[in-house]
Design a protein around this motif. Structure first.
Motif, PDB file in Angstrom:
ATOM      1  N   LEU A  86       0.915  -1.159  -0.052  1.00 60.75           N
ATOM      2  CA  LEU A  86       0.195   0.013   0.009  1.00 60.75           C
ATOM      3  C   LEU A  86       1.056   1.289   0.016  1.00 60.75           C
ATOM      4  O   LEU A  86       0.713   2.327  -0.759  1.00 60.75           O
ATOM      5  CB  LEU A  86      -0.881  -0.119   1.349  1.00 60.75           C
ATOM      6  N   LEU A 115       3.874   1.464  -1.177  1.00 62.10           N
ATOM      7  CA  LEU A 115       4.560   1.799  -2.443  1.00 62.10           C
ATOM      8  C   LEU A 115       3.623   2.553  -3.442  1.00 62.10           C
ATOM      9  O   LEU A 115       3.955   3.420  -4.213  1.00 62.10           O
ATOM     10  CB  LEU A 115       4.830   0.200  -2.740  1.00 62.10           C
ATOM     11  N   VAL A 116       2.415   1.918  -3.517  1.00 65.44           N
ATOM     12  CA  VAL A 116       1.343   2.484  -4.407  1.00 65.44           C
ATOM     13  C   VAL A 116       1.131   3.837  -4.073  1.00 65.44           C
ATOM     14  O   VAL A 116       1.368   4.695  -5.031  1.00 65.44           O
ATOM     15  CB  VAL A 116       0.071   1.727  -4.553  1.00 65.44           C
ATOM     16  N   PHE A 117       0.935   4.243  -3.055  1.00 63.37           N
ATOM     17  CA  PHE A 117       0.851   5.304  -2.437  1.00 63.37           C
ATOM     18  C   PHE A 117       1.864   6.426  -2.510  1.00 63.37           C
ATOM     19  O   PHE A 117       1.856   7.778  -3.201  1.00 63.37           O
ATOM     20  CB  PHE A 117       0.397   5.355  -0.983  1.00 63.37           C
ATOM     21  N   VAL A 154       7.976  14.573  -9.001  1.00 56.32           N
ATOM     22  CA  VAL A 154       8.921  14.715 -10.208  1.00 56.32           C
ATOM     23  C   VAL A 154       8.323  15.341 -11.302  1.00 56.32           C
ATOM     24  O   VAL A 154       9.064  16.327 -11.856  1.00 56.32           O
ATOM     25  CB  VAL A 154       9.236  13.438 -10.588  1.00 56.32           C
ATOM     26  N   LEU A 155       6.904  15.304 -11.483  1.00 56.51           N
ATOM     27  CA  LEU A 155       6.356  16.276 -12.501  1.00 56.51           C
ATOM     28  C   LEU A 155       6.397  17.494 -12.267  1.00 56.51           C
ATOM     29  O   LEU A 155       6.560  18.223 -13.150  1.00 56.51           O
ATOM     30  CB  LEU A 155       4.960  15.652 -12.559  1.00 56.51           C
ATOM     31  N   VAL A 193       4.566   6.024  -4.595  1.00 55.18           N
ATOM     32  CA  VAL A 193       4.894   6.306  -5.961  1.00 55.18           C
ATOM     33  C   VAL A 193       4.272   7.335  -6.629  1.00 55.18           C
ATOM     34  O   VAL A 193       4.608   8.302  -7.374  1.00 55.18           O
ATOM     35  CB  VAL A 193       4.924   4.760  -6.891  1.00 55.18           C
ATOM     36  N   GLN A 194       2.789   7.214  -5.998  1.00 59.94           N
ATOM     37  CA  GLN A 194       2.044   8.404  -6.644  1.00 59.94           C
ATOM     38  C   GLN A 194       2.582   9.635  -6.097  1.00 59.94           C
ATOM     39  O   GLN A 194       2.509  10.774  -6.999  1.00 59.94           O
ATOM     40  CB  GLN A 194       0.721   8.385  -6.030  1.00 59.94           C
ATOM     41  N   TRP A 195       2.810   9.895  -4.950  1.00 57.53           N
ATOM     42  CA  TRP A 195       3.298  11.077  -4.259  1.00 57.53           C
ATOM     43  C   TRP A 195       4.609  11.577  -5.344  1.00 57.53           C
ATOM     44  O   TRP A 195       4.938  12.485  -5.654  1.00 57.53           O
ATOM     45  CB  TRP A 195       3.835  10.905  -3.025  1.00 57.53           C
ATOM     46  N   LEU A 196       5.639  10.497  -5.336  1.00 55.38           N
ATOM     47  CA  LEU A 196       6.832  10.839  -5.977  1.00 55.38           C
ATOM     48  C   LEU A 196       6.758  11.174  -7.628  1.00 55.38           C
ATOM     49  O   LEU A 196       7.217  12.210  -7.975  1.00 55.38           O
ATOM     50  CB  LEU A 196       7.842   9.340  -5.938  1.00 55.38           C
ATOM     51  N   ARG A 197       5.604  10.416  -8.036  1.00 55.88           N
ATOM     52  CA  ARG A 197       5.451  10.890  -9.632  1.00 55.88           C
ATOM     53  C   ARG A 197       4.936  12.314  -9.792  1.00 55.88           C
ATOM     54  O   ARG A 197       5.611  12.880 -10.794  1.00 55.88           O
ATOM     55  CB  ARG A 197       4.253   9.834  -9.838  1.00 55.88           C
ATOM     56  N   LYS A 198       4.257  12.678  -8.832  1.00 55.17           N
ATOM     57  CA  LYS A 198       3.476  13.988  -8.917  1.00 55.17           C
ATOM     58  C   LYS A 198       4.745  15.045  -8.613  1.00 55.17           C
ATOM     59  O   LYS A 198       4.707  16.140  -9.069  1.00 55.17           O
ATOM     60  CB  LYS A 198       2.572  14.192  -8.138  1.00 55.17           C
ATOM     61  N   LYS A 253       6.995  17.520  -0.332  1.00 57.28           N
ATOM     62  CA  LYS A 253       6.146  16.560  -0.772  1.00 57.28           C
ATOM     63  C   LYS A 253       7.297  15.489  -1.652  1.00 57.28           C
ATOM     64  O   LYS A 253       6.796  14.562  -1.583  1.00 57.28           O
ATOM     65  CB  LYS A 253       5.356  17.119  -1.930  1.00 57.28           C
TER      66      LYS A 253
END
Lengths: 82, 254
Positions: free
Chosen positions: B78, B80-82, B91-92, B84-89, B192
């Protein structure tokens, strides 16, 4: 939208977000790691490699949608986390 | 010593995530409170805190009794899914592909919406203020509760995580209510990024451990993992920034 659907939608957005491939990849990665450990292999490097690859692939998909270099449009649900 | 390091990282993750979420929740409560009066806005925020406390009390003792192996697989997954979402945003945002989170802009738009909404009045409950505050604090707080429970349960430190989150939330909200302005000087976007790195690191560590992996150096592997995740994320942000600049240059070229 019914109340139950809204409830389900909220939790989907809260945990999975807008890239379900990451969630599936994480589940597969953990399963693979578990299988390896079950066969006596201590592949500690496997999850980091899988997760960072999933991140890179997810970013690639997100930026491909905004391939003109403009900011990526995010769904409402995406704003719930992060 | 490595166990102490991992505990410090755990508390840092809880404190940073709470800071980020409380800054966002505070912006909403402030906008509604300043525009339509404090009574209903604070009532909404208070009810939301009670609800969140109820979630911790209901699930906190329960998760402690789940066997650690299964718990670490579930929670690691959980997280990780959560994470990676934070990290993805993050990085974007860092690469310019996603707009930075701007508390001043959020505050302005929440204030405009609060002014435009009908109702109000000193004698009765202003349901607009109450609902907006309750929803804002609950949604942001739920993420803190999620992090407190997952981090706390995996390290058998639910109480310590909850105390850290509560103290951080009290400090942030007291500062915000005293100065009565959104805390836009807090480097929220950088925080973040850091929280995303921490969530992902602990997610990888716990899910692997739960699946039966023995980390070289035990808890000492966490700082190494942290460096790997941070370095890769920064490299990805740099590469995307470069790609974005190249695309923009191509677009403006005659």
């Amino acid at each position: 939208m019914t109340r139950a659907r809204r409830f389900g939608h909220f939790w989907w957005d809260f945990i999975v977000g807008d890239d379900w491939v990451v969630a599936v990849g994480v589940v597969l990665g953990i399963s693979l790691t578990w299988l390896a450990a079950d066969h006596g292999e201590n592949w500690f490097w496997l999850m980091p490699v899988i997760v960072l690859s999933l991140l890179a692939a997810s970013l690639r998909r997100a930026t491909a949608r905004g391939s003109d270099g403009s900011p990526v449009q995010c769904s409402e649900g995406q704003e719930v986390t992060g | 010593m490595p166990a102490l390091k991992s505990e410090i990282l755990l508390l840092a993750a809880v404190a940073l995530a709470t800071t980020v979420e409380m800054v966002e929740a505070l912006t909403i409560v402030l906008a509604v409170g300043v525009t339509r009066g404090w009574r209903s806005a604070l009532m909404g925020a208070g009810c939301s805190l009670l609800l969140l406390g109820g979630v911790v009390v209901a699930f906190g003792p329960a998760v402690v009794h789940i066997p650690l192996t299964g718990l670490r697989i579930a929670i690691g997954g959980l997280l990780l899914v959560f994470g990676v979402q934070w990290l993805r945003k993050a990085v974007l945002r860092a690469s310019g592909y996603k707009a930075l989170h701007d508390e001043d802009a959020t505050y302005a738009s929440e204030r405009a919406a609060a002014v435009a909404a009908p109702g109000g009045g000193a004698a009765t409950v202003d349901w607009y203020s109450f609902t907006v505050s309750l929803k804002g604090v609950f949604l942001e707080g739920l993420e803190v509760v999620f992090i407190v429970l997952t981090f706390g349960a995996s390290q058998n430190r639910v109480a310590l995580s909850a105390v850290t989150a509560t103290v951080t939330a009290l400090v942030v909200s007291t500062i915000g209510l005293v100065i009565r302005r959104p805390l836009s000087r807090i480097p929220e976007n950088s925080l973040k990024f850091v929280v995303g790195i921490l969530l992902t690191t602990f997610g990888v560590f716990w899910s692997s451990e739960g699946a039966g992996i023995r980390w070289p150096g035990s808890d000492g592997a966490i700082p190494v993992l942290l460096l790997v995740v941070a370095a890769t994320s920064l490299l990805l942000a740099g590469a995307l920034r470069h790609q974005r600049a190249r695309l923009a240059a191509t677009r403006t070229a005659p």
